[in-house]
Design an enzyme around this catalytic site. Structure first.
Site, PDB file in Angstrom:
ATOM      1  N   LYS A  62       0.845  -1.186   0.000  1.00 13.88           N
ATOM      2  CA  LYS A  62       0.000   0.000   0.000  1.00 13.88           C
ATOM      3  C   LYS A  62       0.890   1.249   0.000  1.00 13.88           C
ATOM      4  O   LYS A  62       1.997   1.181   0.510  1.00 13.88           O
ATOM      5  CB  LYS A  62      -0.957  -0.012   1.192  1.00 13.88           C
TER       6      LYS A  62
ATOM      7  N   GLU B 113      -2.101   5.919  17.942  1.00 10.36           N
ATOM      8  CA  GLU B 113      -0.640   5.826  18.048  1.00 10.36           C
ATOM      9  C   GLU B 113      -0.092   7.031  18.806  1.00 10.36           C
ATOM     10  O   GLU B 113      -0.606   8.143  18.645  1.00 10.36           O
ATOM     11  CB  GLU B 113      -0.011   5.801  16.653  1.00 10.36           C
TER      12      GLU B 113
ATOM     13  N   ASP C 177      -3.601   7.054   4.966  1.00  8.50           N
ATOM     14  CA  ASP C 177      -2.539   6.248   5.564  1.00  8.50           C
ATOM     15  C   ASP C 177      -3.096   5.049   6.335  1.00  8.50           C
ATOM     16  O   ASP C 177      -2.516   3.970   6.313  1.00  8.50           O
ATOM     17  CB  ASP C 177      -1.713   7.140   6.509  1.00  8.50           C
TER      18      ASP C 177
ATOM     19  N   HIS D 217      -6.006  -0.152   6.094  1.00 10.48           N
ATOM     20  CA  HIS D 217      -5.954  -1.045   7.262  1.00 10.48           C
ATOM     21  C   HIS D 217      -7.295  -1.149   7.994  1.00 10.48           C
ATOM     22  O   HIS D 217      -7.804  -2.240   8.235  1.00 10.48           O
ATOM     23  CB  HIS D 217      -4.909  -0.545   8.271  1.00 10.48           C
TER      24      HIS D 217
HETATM   25  C1  BG6 Z   1       1.543   1.997   8.344  1.00 11.18           C
HETATM   26  C2  BG6 Z   1       1.327   3.477   8.370  1.00 11.18           C
HETATM   27  O1  BG6 Z   1       0.913   1.432   7.213  1.00 11.18           O
HETATM   28  O2  BG6 Z   1       1.002   1.423   9.530  1.00 11.18           O
HETATM   29  C3  BG6 Z   1       1.976   4.096   9.612  1.00 11.18           C
HETATM   30  O3  BG6 Z   1       1.899   4.060   7.204  1.00 11.18           O
HETATM   31  C4  BG6 Z   1       1.474   3.390  10.855  1.00 11.18           C
HETATM   32  O4  BG6 Z   1       1.712   5.491   9.682  1.00 11.18           O
HETATM   33  C5  BG6 Z   1       1.617   1.891  10.731  1.00 11.18           C
HETATM   34  O5  BG6 Z   1       2.256   3.864  11.955  1.00 11.18           O
HETATM   35  C6  BG6 Z   1       0.949   1.183  11.896  1.00 11.18           C
HETATM   36  O6  BG6 Z   1       1.145  -0.186  11.829  1.00 11.18           O
HETATM   37  P1  BG6 Z   1       1.923  -0.985  12.971  1.00 11.18           P
HETATM   38  O7  BG6 Z   1       1.804  -2.411  12.587  1.00 11.18           O
HETATM   39  O8  BG6 Z   1       3.341  -0.471  12.946  1.00 11.18           O
HETATM   40  O9  BG6 Z   1       1.251  -0.646  14.254  1.00 11.18           O
END
Ligand code: BG6
Length: 478
Positions: free
Chosen positions: A142, A210, A229, A234
């Site tokens: 992605k 986050e 994003d 997701h």
């Molecule tokens: C990514 C985003 O796809 O997923 C990020 O670009 C994000 O901004 C991240 O922080 C979160 O995924 P994970 O698995 O690191 O918590």
């Protein structure tokens, strides 16, 4: 079992994705004897010698892998080749020296180069397997497009050269074990089948909060924003797992048919009423985990008048028999109060005359910081009085000592096996863009609501809530 001895070609092999995520995953699979690849070929513009490429990988693996083992690395390094070149067919033809049988082409490239690479590989005749027992696959990460139009254009650029069953689109959330468990848990427990509808469920909240900020990714992030994003891909995928109809068998095509179907049933957000369905937020200065942090507009590379949202929330309705009237809330933000992620399913309250108002159950799939399933119930408080208290039945997801696959390891093994169930199909991607497109258009010129870094997000998010529903607090989510 993964198919035997394919060649794994990485286009963009000197880039950030390869060194930070892809190679550490390959190394871990190799160390566990789970990497059935005969040969890895790194391909990139840099006119490097093979030894330079190996040095580059070695340095980075030492930084990104715990328990790095020099002996194991040497064995893996023996299988690695390097070839420099661009994305024209003429240049890509050099890969034919390495690729004879089954092969996987992993595009560790900026997304704007996906179409050129896919076409170049096709014109160089690397897209067709030499015989029916063999395969050629292409893997992309992605974002798959930037909006509905560009996603469709990418689909059209790929399709003359690569059939859908050759294309593996990585959305790393689908490689997370707890995410895969949502489907298993839903469809293996009869107890849930009878309550999984609008008669019993009041709302679904999918939260991915986050504490991280930009982490040096401002060039990408300031263009993308939280909706592109996190939500379009997701969180939308998590939503499909909760809302899809039960498949009759565990088959990739059937799973994708059901996921695409529920996405198609999502009500279109009217462009003149976007604010009733979506909230954009941007963080101001504040304190996160005890540390002072800057406002988004003071971060390196960001203009003071940036309209980019660092928080996005959506309310979706699914117009089908099962979900009519149930709001699904999706939200994600940077610099929030905690690192916390869950899918929360709230059941409707029981009639209030008996024990009072607002007593409802939650079924919660927790993903961060720890992985578990909680069932929030009510019971009698011990004692003489007839009063009630909340009790939480928790099933921790992993037991100590169990092998912990990263999402990347899991997905790489699936690519090698040719199992597409954890990779969004083109129609899912297209439908997800259809859902967010009116919101993207409206937010282009709209200033996001502000929220203090270290908080639960902008107060404007409360305006999305139906009736007496409320957002779960990040501090005390149960
Ligand atoms: C990514 C985003 O796809 O997923 C990020 O670009 C994000 O901004 C991240 O922080 C979160 O995924 P994970 O698995 O690191 O918590």
């Amino acid at each position: 079992m993964p198919e035997k001895n394919p060649t794994f070609v990485i286009l963009g092999a000197t880039g950030d994705l390869t060194r930070r995520l892809l190679f550490p995953a390959i190394y871990r699979l190799f160390v566990q004897n789970e990497w059935p690849v005969q040969q890895i070929v790194g391909y990139a513009m840099e006119k490097w010698e093979r030894s330079q490429f190996l040095d580059h990988l070695h340095t980075n693996l030492k930084a990104f892998v715990t328990d790095f083992d020099e002996n194991k690395w040497e064995k893996l390094a023996d299988t690695i080749q390097y070839q420099s070149g661009d994305l024209t067919a003429n240049s890509l033809k050099t890969l034919r020296n390495f690729v004879q049988g089954g092969a996987i082409f992993y595009l560790g490239l900026p997304p704007q180069l996906f179409a050129d690479a896919a076409q170049g590989l096709g014109e160089a005749n690397l897209n067709r397997p030499p015989d029916s027992g063999s395969f050629r696959r292409i893997v992309i990460e992605k974002p798959f497009g930037w909006d509905l139009e560009s996603a469709q254009a990418l689909g059209q650029a790929l399709s003359p050269w690569w059939q859908e069953d050759q294309v593996f689109r990585i959305d790393h959330f689908l490689g997370k074990d707890t995410v895969q468990n949502v489907l298993v848990f839903r469809f293996i427990n009869r107890l849930l089948a009878s309550i999984w509808d609008s008669q019993h469920i009041a709302q679904v909240q999918i939260t991915y909060a986050e504490t991280l900020g930009l982490e040096g990714r401002w060039r990408y992030y300031d263009q993308a924003g939280a909706l592109r994003d996190m939500l379009q891909n997701h969180l939308m995928q998590l939503f499909t797992l909760v809302a899809m109809e039960p498949p009759s068998e565990w088959d990739a095509d059937i799973l994708h048919d059901h996921k695409a179907e529920v996405l198609r049933a999502v009500r279109l957000i009217p462009s003149e009423h976007v604010d009733d369905f979506a909230v954009a937020g941007q963080y101001t200065a504040g304190e996160v985990e005890g540390k002072e942090v800057l406002a988004y507009t003071e971060e390196e590379g960001i203009q003071a008048d940036s309209l980019t949202e660092t928080y996005a929330a959506l309310k979706l309705y699914v117009d089908n028999w099962r979900w009519s009237g149930v709001p699904f809330y999706l939200r994600s933000g940077k610099r929030m109060a905690r690192d916390y992620a869950e899918i929360g399913v709230q059941l409707k309250s029981v009639p209030e005359k008996l024990f009072g108002a607002g007593l409802s159950n939650w079924l919660v799939f927790r993903m961060k910081p720890d992985e578990a399933i909680d069932l929030v119930m009510w019971a009698k408080k011990p004692g003489m009085e007839l009063s009630t208290e909340e009790v939480v039945l928790t099933a921790p997801y992993k037991k100590a000592g169990e092998r912990d696959y990263s999402a990347y390891e899991q997905l790489l093994l699936d690519v090698l096996k040719g199992d597409q169930s954890a990779f969004p199909r083109f129609d899912e991607v297209e439908e997800s863009w259809r859902i967010v497109d009116p919101v993207l258009k409206s937010w282009k010129t709209q200033k996001p609501a502000l929220y203090r870094a270290g908080s639960d997000g902008p107060s404007a998010q409360d305006g999305l809530m139906e009736g007496n529903l409320t957002w779960k607090s990040l501090e005390d989510p149960t």
